[in-house]
Write an enzyme that holds these catalytic residues in place. Sequence first.
Site, PDB file in Angstrom:
ATOM      1  N   LYS A  67     -15.221   5.851  -2.222  1.00 48.57           N
ATOM      2  CA  LYS A  67     -13.897   6.079  -1.304  1.00 48.57           C
ATOM      3  C   LYS A  67     -14.256   6.805  -0.164  1.00 48.57           C
ATOM      4  O   LYS A  67     -13.639   6.774   0.694  1.00 48.57           O
ATOM      5  CB  LYS A  67     -12.738   6.773  -2.149  1.00 48.57           C
ATOM      6  CG  LYS A  67     -12.360   5.919  -3.145  1.00 48.57           C
ATOM      7  CD  LYS A  67     -11.495   6.785  -4.376  1.00 48.57           C
ATOM      8  CE  LYS A  67     -10.730   6.016  -5.511  1.00 48.57           C
ATOM      9  NZ  LYS A  67     -10.005   6.486  -6.430  1.00 48.57           N
ATOM     10  N   TYR A 189     -11.446  -3.837  -2.877  1.00 50.78           N
ATOM     11  CA  TYR A 189     -11.610  -2.198  -3.650  1.00 50.78           C
ATOM     12  C   TYR A 189     -12.262  -2.322  -4.941  1.00 50.78           C
ATOM     13  O   TYR A 189     -13.335  -1.422  -5.093  1.00 50.78           O
ATOM     14  CB  TYR A 189     -10.086  -1.748  -3.848  1.00 50.78           C
ATOM     15  CG  TYR A 189      -9.904  -0.750  -4.672  1.00 50.78           C
ATOM     16  CD1 TYR A 189     -10.323   0.936  -4.268  1.00 50.78           C
ATOM     17  CD2 TYR A 189      -9.689  -0.635  -6.004  1.00 50.78           C
ATOM     18  CE1 TYR A 189     -10.276   1.833  -4.995  1.00 50.78           C
ATOM     19  CE2 TYR A 189      -9.523   0.594  -6.898  1.00 50.78           C
ATOM     20  CZ  TYR A 189      -9.811   1.757  -6.312  1.00 50.78           C
ATOM     21  OH  TYR A 189      -9.872   2.987  -6.936  1.00 50.78           O
TER      22      TYR A 189
HETATM   23  N1  GLU Z   1     -12.210   1.725  -9.952  1.00 56.73           N
HETATM   24  C1  GLU Z   1     -11.755   2.910 -10.531  1.00 56.73           C
HETATM   25  C2  GLU Z   1     -10.254   2.715 -10.505  1.00 56.73           C
HETATM   26  O1  GLU Z   1      -9.773   2.464  -9.514  1.00 56.73           O
HETATM   27  C3  GLU Z   1     -12.215   4.086  -9.810  1.00 56.73           C
HETATM   28  C4  GLU Z   1     -11.716   5.359 -10.657  1.00 56.73           C
HETATM   29  C5  GLU Z   1     -12.689   6.474 -10.159  1.00 56.73           C
HETATM   30  O2  GLU Z   1     -13.873   6.725 -10.201  1.00 56.73           O
HETATM   31  O3  GLU Z   1     -11.824   7.588 -10.151  1.00 56.73           O
HETATM   32  O4  GLU Z   1      -9.731   2.969 -11.562  1.00 56.73           O
END
Ligand code: GLU
Length: 304
Positions: A67, A189
């Site tokens: 992110k 995503y």
């Molecule tokens: N792909 C994960 C989700 O969206 C990422 C969560 C994370 O690493 O905090 O749940």
Amino acid sequence: MLDYQAILEDIHNTLKSTEDTGDVASYIPELAKVSKDSFGIHLQLITGEDYSAGDYLEKFSIQSISKVFSLAKAFQLVGNSLLERVDVEPSGNPFNHLSLLELENGIPRNPLINAGAIVIADILLTHLENPKEDFLNFVRELAHDESIDYNETIAESEHETGFNNYAAANLLKSFGNLHNEVEDVLDFYFHQCSIMMSCRQLTNAFFVFTNKGKCLKNVEHLTASQVKRINAIMLTCGFYDEAGEFAFEVGLPGKSGVGGGIVALLPHCFTIATWSPALNPQGNSYLGMKALELFTSKTKLSIF
Ligand code: GLU
């Protein structure tokens, strides 16, 4: 001069004899297959020297750490206008919390919780010609490493169980804060979260946030002001509902992911990454948090 290698080895030894009370993430089935015993740490100084211990070359799924890369790319593409669609306040809630999103009319609290990162993914989808390819190339460029790639099995695994992210994306869509199709945004995503990187590759890529926007090869990717903002968001929002605890115990901006990775940095000084797959109840790597706490206590290097 601090003996960084001795400090990292000392931390590694201490953690080997510490009971790991965390659990690997299991809501994404593929992540549950990772062994709980791995531990890696890699430190890179702004001057170029680097130090490491344990499994620092082993690649793992970076999950939410991605992110920070997507936020950086969005800042590059649309500048501060992204702030019209996502706020910069800590949420004090778990990464996948939905009720605030509804209360606040579809404007996510910050770009590092899932809903915020989904809005950022939407911005990238609108502005990149070949979104998945261009985003991967951006991460490769920051790290100067062509071997970095998506993990299709992990992306597919999250696709199958990502009900909460579907809920967030649908809510965003209903508030008019998602311009592309839910399925397309989530496909992007889930892929960004599936990227596999080692601790060393992460410190290489995060060098740009330690070095006022210039990467390892001294190419300027972001302005100093954008980097200041990204680091501020990491400090206040980078650790789910434990951002206060991380600032209190470690004292560095950083970002964790449910794959067990953590990257943190001291601007103009160093970047450090840890990996230990078992997570504490807040979703942060249990031993990774401890390692970084030990590191800033032993070296007395933190932003405070
Ligand atoms: N792909 C994960 C989700 O969206 C990422 C969560 C994370 O690493 O905090 O749940």
